[in-house]
Structure formats: C-alpha cells, structure tokens
Scaffold this active site. Structure first.
Site, short mmCIF file in Angstrom:
data_model
loop_
_atom_site.label_atom_id
_atom_site.label_comp_id
_atom_site.label_asym_id
_atom_site.label_seq_id
_atom_site.Cartn_x
_atom_site.Cartn_y
_atom_site.Cartn_z
N ASP A 449 0.72 -1.23 0.00
CA ASP A 449 -0.14 -0.06 0.09
C ASP A 449 0.92 1.37 -0.06
OD1 ASP A 449 -2.71 1.29 0.53
OD2 ASP A 449 -1.70 2.11 2.22
N GLU A 486 1.72 -0.42 -4.82
CA GLU A 486 1.04 0.67 -5.32
C GLU A 486 1.90 2.08 -5.57
OE1 GLU A 486 -3.41 2.66 -3.81
OE2 GLU A 486 -1.74 2.28 -2.38
#
Length: 786
Positions: A449, A486
């Site tokens: 993330d 990401e």
C-alpha cells in the site's frame, strides 16, 4: 508490577521472610556455590520488584527498608558491585497479591521479540533513545475476560546488564510457555522538538510480537477501549501442512487476482454460515467453491495484520460512528488479525485458522497475496495520537520527522504519520515481517500500500535506489513471492511505470484504470491509448527486463466506486462517512448512463449492464495481470460511496443472495470471460506484443472523435481472436478480416446481447466481412476449425 516494588506488599512486611525474594531458592543455590545463578540472583536484586497493587504508608515502606537492608547486607559480599540498590517509586497500577518464583537472567539481544532459549523465555526489543525500559507481564491467572487488562508484573531492566547496543533484553526461567501477555513501558527524553514521544504511563506492544491479544469479537463496542498486548505460544505443536501439500507457484503471467476482504466476504447473514464462522478465515474456506466457479486463481486480501477496528470510536469526532473494516491501520506487522478467528477464539486460534485458510486455498490451486501497509501505522498524528507501540518505543527512529519543523511528524501517507522505511532498523523490521509471513504462513506474495513511501529517505526525500525496495527484490526467502507496488503516495510521489523495480516489482497500473475508464465511457481522443493499454502498457514497462505481467491491470479496486457504481453515479455520495462529503476522490471518471443512482428505466439499466460487461471484457483480454474486486461479479453497489472503509454493513459485505439471483446472467458472463482468458495464452504473453502478435484494424489513429477500436490477436495454433470495442452512442459496421486458413469466425461475446447469448462458449458462426457492433458494446470472435 515492577521488580523493584515486589517487596513493598503488606504480606511481605508482616510475615513472609521466605517471600521476601521471589528468587529465594536461586539465592540459596548461589550461597552453595552455584555459578549458574550468580547472574540470575544479581539480576533480580538489581531489578527489584513491583507488585502493582496500590501500596502506601510509612509503616510499609519502613518495614520494606529494614527487610531490604538485611537482604542486601547478606549478599553484597557475594555480588560486590553487581548488586545495585533501587529507589522505591511511588506508583499505583494494579497489583498482584503474590509474586511468582522465577530465575532471571540478563538475556540475549537476538532474536528480537520473544524466543525460547535454554535458560527460559527471552525478551528482546530495540530502542536507541530510551533511558529506561520495563517489561510488563500479565500471567494466565491474572487475565480478565475483556482482554489484557489484568494485573501486571513489571520488571525494570538495568541498562548495565540488560542492554546490548540499542537492544534491551531479559530472560526469565520458569515463565509459562504460552498464555502470557506482555508489553513494555519506555521512558526517555521528553523533548518533542527533537522528535521524542516517550510516555512511561503507556504499556506498549512489542513490534516483534508474533501474536497480539485484544478484544475477542470484531466491532464489540463493549470493549472498544481494550488494550492490546503481545503474547506467544511455545506449547502448541507445529502446524500440519500435510504430506501432499504444495505451493501453487502460478506463473505471474497466468494470474487472475481477486481483491477481497476477509470479514466482508462472509460477514453477511446471506452467506448461510453459522454466526461464529461469519467474517472469519474459516469463512473464506467455506466459500472456496465460489472462487473456483468464478475462475480466479489468486486472492489479494485487504490487510490482515492486527488492527484496531474501533479506533474511530476512542474519542468524539465526526467518524466516531464508524468501524474500520478495511484495516489500513496496522498495530503490528507480524500478528494475524485476531478477530478474524472463529467464535472469538483469539490470537492463537487466528494464527492456526489463517494457516488452515492458506492450506485450503493452496489445495484448490489459489494463491494468497497480502495487502500490506508499511507506509504508516495506527498511531495517527501529534494532534490526536493513538500510542500503542512504535511512537512510544522510539518515535525518532520509527517515523519520518520534519527537521525544519521542530521534529513534527511528516505525513506522506495521509494518515498522520509516515513509517521511516529506509532507516536500517525499520528496514530490517519490514524484511523480518515479510519473511515471517512467507515462512510461517506460506503466503505467496504482497501488495504494498502506498509503496512510494518506501522510496523515500529518512528525511522524506525520494530515493533513486531505495534500500528497502532493493532488499525485498533480492531477498532469498522472498524470491518466490509476487511483489506488487501501489506506486504512489499522498505526498505527490507518483511512480507508475517508474517504480524502482530491479526487474522484480509489479505495479498497480493506475494509468490503465484511468485510460480504460475514459475510453469505455466514451471520452474522445483515447483510441491510441486504449491500444497501448490492452497491449500491455509497453510505454511504461518495456524497460530492461520488465514484462507485460508487471502491469497489474484493474478498473476497480477497494477504494473508489464498485463496478456497478462506476456506471451508475457521476458523483460520490459519502455523507454516511461523517465528513460532509469531503472525503474520497472527486475525480472518478465515471458515467451514470443518464441518471444518478437507482432507476427503473430499462434503457438506462441495459446500457449499464453492457458497460459493466465491456469493462470486464477489456480487462480480461488485456496483456498484463488482471485484478477484479470482490462483489463485481454480481454488480455489488455501495450506493455511490467511494470511500467505504468505515462501514461494517451491507455497503461492504458480500451479498450472497444477490449473487444467487444474478448467477444466470451477470455472474455467468463474468465467470465465462475469466475462464476464456485462462484457456487462451494469447491474452498472457510473456513478452511484449510485436507485429506478428497483433493486427490493428485502424488506418486513422489521429481521428480524435473516434471511440471505436478493433484488432486481431494472432495465435500460433491459428485460433486467432478478433475484438472490437465501440464506445460511440451509435452502431458501427466493423470490418472483419478473413479468418486463418481452414478456419471460420465464431462469435463468442457480444455484450449487447442478453444472457446466455452474450457469451457462447462454443461460439456462433458468423458470415460476411462486417459485423454491426451496437452502441456501447463490444464483441469477441474466435477463429475455429470448420
């Protein structure tokens, strides 16, 4: 209770000279000449004891001093300068009436966390800037039903004997091998301008705790203020993975990823599971048949590291009605989320059931990828801190600080703090955590993330070759794992196609998402870009040894609109989140097909159905690795909420009843397209397409107004695939080239047709050199032997 105050209790003063040292037996052994306990006895005297029941009054203290003087006088000749007096502190935490009988050793600095060694249970924890460290233990018979809130034994560590470099450590013999909860108190400099946030009143979680105990039931408001402590288990037998067990080891080019949330997958009553199983790791096992029917072969789990779902409710605020169901607020990087255990089973059961889930998924040929959050923690910002671990252990090491703003926290995560990922200590923590999940839990990969945070130096500046990113790429234990970034953060570091990769890292391709959305909804000037994206985004990834599968293609993910909402709403509808609609993205690249939200208009509903099928088809025929979101296979809606992280309701919960009602149409189309992709290697090339792989049926790429694209993917066996996408609001008479020799075109997909004609597995023969492609629809033709 701290060691230095155990002697303070009334029972000690009144009658029990034998109770005076909890370590009396070890002392007597030392007087008999045993060298094995010289250090242990010295250690105990050096630490002292606190039984944390309030004890006050001059008589008790006087009694203690007399007794302590007698003991100290007797042993000073034995231990010399190693016996140190401790000044009694006036504290009043909860205290136990009696103390255990332990032998205590200085311990060892490695490994960090809790380990079982020959001399007992060893505790080791890092803190560079702490001046005092106290180990806090909650024993099994002191536990309370609500979590780790019982009385504690507190052992104050001596920096002269219990510290090696920046590692504080202690070893305790005869401590139970399981069911002990533990934490630490830290004290040190109180200078906030220098980045320190020490607070000795808080018992903190060991960053290396392998299990974390807290409340037992997800979202239980009765225990929303529960404390969290580490725990361990050296009693249980190793998990039995089975003699026939093996890892799926699916090549990256063949993956079809299904992003999902463990709790939301089965929490709804419509799952048909028993209440104790809903929302658990075991619940996922029960629904594996659905995953197999859908055809996916990898699941990407939203965070499953321990997090506090009740964190929004700890103080009055606009979000204090919400429950964190997504889990992007990590408390600990080693412990599985304990409230995903069945029947409130706690951390040990959660660990075992997580392994059972992985074993069952692997047995079904499905890989497990974890969405991991190493960019920030749950501890928030300085305005409203929620100190549970890192902040109180060594804030200056664990977090990025602004050297130009009096040591304030930098915030590249959007969540108040930013983990200092390229500091050597934090870097090793991340690597140890990842290795733990691979070795202990057999996971197959990780999605990071806001991974661009991991590309920043300790001062927050971007790095060209981030040490942590390289270390992950080169690590031997992680070598079999998929690693996915990401490639952006909330500080503006956008690295799609440019993420440091060492030819290993894949990326969430945000440009694919945006460009596909634009084309399918009819934006002009996107035809050439669509061709680039479906061909594998060579403009981004055809560098060095990178491959098409390093592009994780997606149209929908957990944050943002669901697929149904993407074609039903032009605007976000986030009022339920409590922030006045200010949260969530305003730029969704969506089109409601003519009406905002729910409608009974059959024409609009038909367009929406076609658009969802168009999105799914283009995703599954694109070169690269496709990823879809849980629930899109039955057209799940969040009613226009594009930031639903805080709703433990049907907004996020998989609706199994709706799945059943749509199995014959929407779901059928989605599963058939997935299976078609997996059956035809032409969609998953190992290398980027060349002129022999694809023919573009286009002679006017510069036509800005055109929103139609057709092309043929060539198969080495002659089973070519013809595709056409029409985003115009009128039909297009598309040219269809002659099929390969001895072949004929068969229509497999036409999204304009109703089920079951929208997907025909064996195909419907077509004739002629043209095909009328309806407005907002797409087709797929397959060349087959006649």
């Amino acid at each position: 209770m701290k060691i230095s105050e155990m002697l303070r209790t009334q029972h000690f003063c009144e009658s029990n000279a034998t109770k005076l040292p909890l370590f009396a037996s070890s002392l007597s052994n030392c007087y008999n000449g045993s060298t094995s306990c010289t250090v242990a006895s010295s250690r105990v005297l050096d630490m002292g004891f606190k039984l944390s029941k309030q004890a006050s009054g001059s008589n008790q203290q006087c009694c203690f001093r007399k007794a302590w003087d007698r003991i100290r006088h007797r042993i000073m000749n034995v231990f010399g300068r190693r016996a140190h007096e401790r000044v009694l502190e006036e504290e009043a935490p909860q205290v136990s009436e009696t103390g255990p009988s332990w032998k205590i050793f200085p311990g060892q600095a490695v490994p960090l966390g809790v380990s079982e060694v020959d001399t007992g249970i060893n505790f080791a924890i890092f803190s560079q800037h702490a001046t005092s460290v106290t180990l806090c233990l909650s024993l099994p018979d002191r536990e309370k039903t609500g979590g780790p809130d019982g009385g504690m034994v507190e052992l104050a560590l001596d920096p002269q004997m219990n510290k090696t470099g920046d590692i504080w450590h202690i070893c305790i013999k005869d401590l139970p091998r399981s069911n002990v909860q533990y934490g630490y108190r830290f004290d040190g400099p109180r200078d906030w301008n220098q980045g320190h946030r020490f607070d000795s009143s808080i018992v903190l979680i060991d960053p290396y705790a392998k299990l974390v105990e807290g409340r037992r039931y997800f979202g239980d408001a009765n225990y929303k203020f529960s404390k969290f402590l580490g725990t361990y288990d050296f009693d249980s037998l190793p998990f039995d993975w089975g003699d026939s067990y093996k890892l799926p080891n699916i090549p990256e080019k063949d993956l079809v990823i299904y992003e999902m949330n463990v709790r939301a997958f089965t929490a709804d009553e419509s799952s048909g599971l028993e209440p104790d199983i809903r929302g658990s790791y075991l619940g996922v096992i029960d629904m594996i048949p659905h995953l197999l029917e859908l055809g996916v072969n990898a699941i990407e789990l939203l965070p499953v590291f321990e997090f506090d779902e009740m964190e929004f409710q700890r103080r009055p605020n606009p979000r204090d009605h919400m429950i964190n169901t997504w889990g992007y607020s990590t408390i600990n990087f080693f412990a599985p989320m304990s409230r995903y255990a069945s029947a409130g089973g706690g951390p040990l059961k959660a660990s075992k059931e997580f392994k059972e889930m992985v074993k069952a998924l692997h047995g079904a040929g499905i890989e497990v990828i974890l969405d991991v959050v190493y960019n920030h923690t749950n501890e928030a910002d300085d305005a409203n801190p929620y100190t549970t671990s890192f902040r109180g252990i060594d804030n200056k090491v664990y977090y990025m600080l602004d050297p130009n703003n009096k040591g304030q926290l930098l915030n590249f995560s959007g969540c108040g703090n930013t983990l200092n990922c390229n500091h050597p200590v934090v870097m090793e923590l991340i690597l140890d955590s990842l290795r733990h999940w691979v070795v202990e839990y057999h996971v197959d990969g990780f999605r990071f993330d806001l991974a661009s945070v991991l590309c920043r130096g300790t001062d927050g500046s971007p790095l060209n070759a981030p040490p942590i990113i390289r270390a992950i790429a080169k690590d031997a234990i992680l070598s079999r794992c998929k690693v996915i970034s990401e490639p952006w953060d909330c500080g503006g570091l956008y690295q799609v196609g440019k993420f440091p990769n060492w030819d290993r890292w894949a990326e969430w391709n945000g440009k694919y998402r945006d460009d596909i959305r634009r084309f399918i909804k009819g934006d002009k000037g996107m035809k050439g870009t669509l061709a680039t994206r479906v061909a594998g985004s060579a403009d981004l990834y055809n560098v060095n040894k990178r491959k098409p599968y390093h592009s994780i293609n997606f149209v929908i993910a957990h944050d943002g609109f669901t697929l149904y909402d993407l074609v039903s709403y032009n605007f976000k509808h986030n009022d339920a989140n409590g922030e006045g609609g200010n949260d969530g993205s305003n730029d969704n690249l969506s089109w409601n097909c003519g009406f905002e939200g729910e409608t009974d208009d059959d024409t609009i509903k038909a367009i929406r159905s076609r658009q969802m099928k168009n999105f799914h088809l283009v995703l599954m025929i694109s070169q690269g690795t496709p990823m879809m979101l849980m629930g899109d296979e039955y057209a799940h809606t969040r009613y226009g909420n594009n930031n639903s992280y805080g709703h433990d309701t049907d907004i996020n919960h998989f609706q199994w009843g709706l799945l059943e009602t749509r199995k014959g149409n929407h779901f059928r189309f989605f599963k058939e397209v997935i299976k078609f992709r997996r059956a035809h290697p032409v969609f998953s090339h190992e290398t980027f397409l060349n002129k022999n792989d694809v023919t573009w049926h286009e002679d006017n790429w510069d036509n800005y107004d055109s929103t139609f694209l057709a092309f043929t993917l060539h198969d080495s066996n002659g089973e070519d695939i013809y595709l056409a996408f029409n985003a115009h609001d009128y039909s297009v008479k598309a040219y269809v080239p002659p099929p390969p020799v001895k072949r004929k075109w068969f229509r497999v997909v036409d999204t304009n047709l109703k089920s079951p004609n929208d997907f025909v597995t064996d195909g419907v023969p077509t004739t002629g050199s043209t095909y009328k492609v309806a407005p907002f629809s797409s087709i797929l033709l397959q060349a087959k032997l006649t």
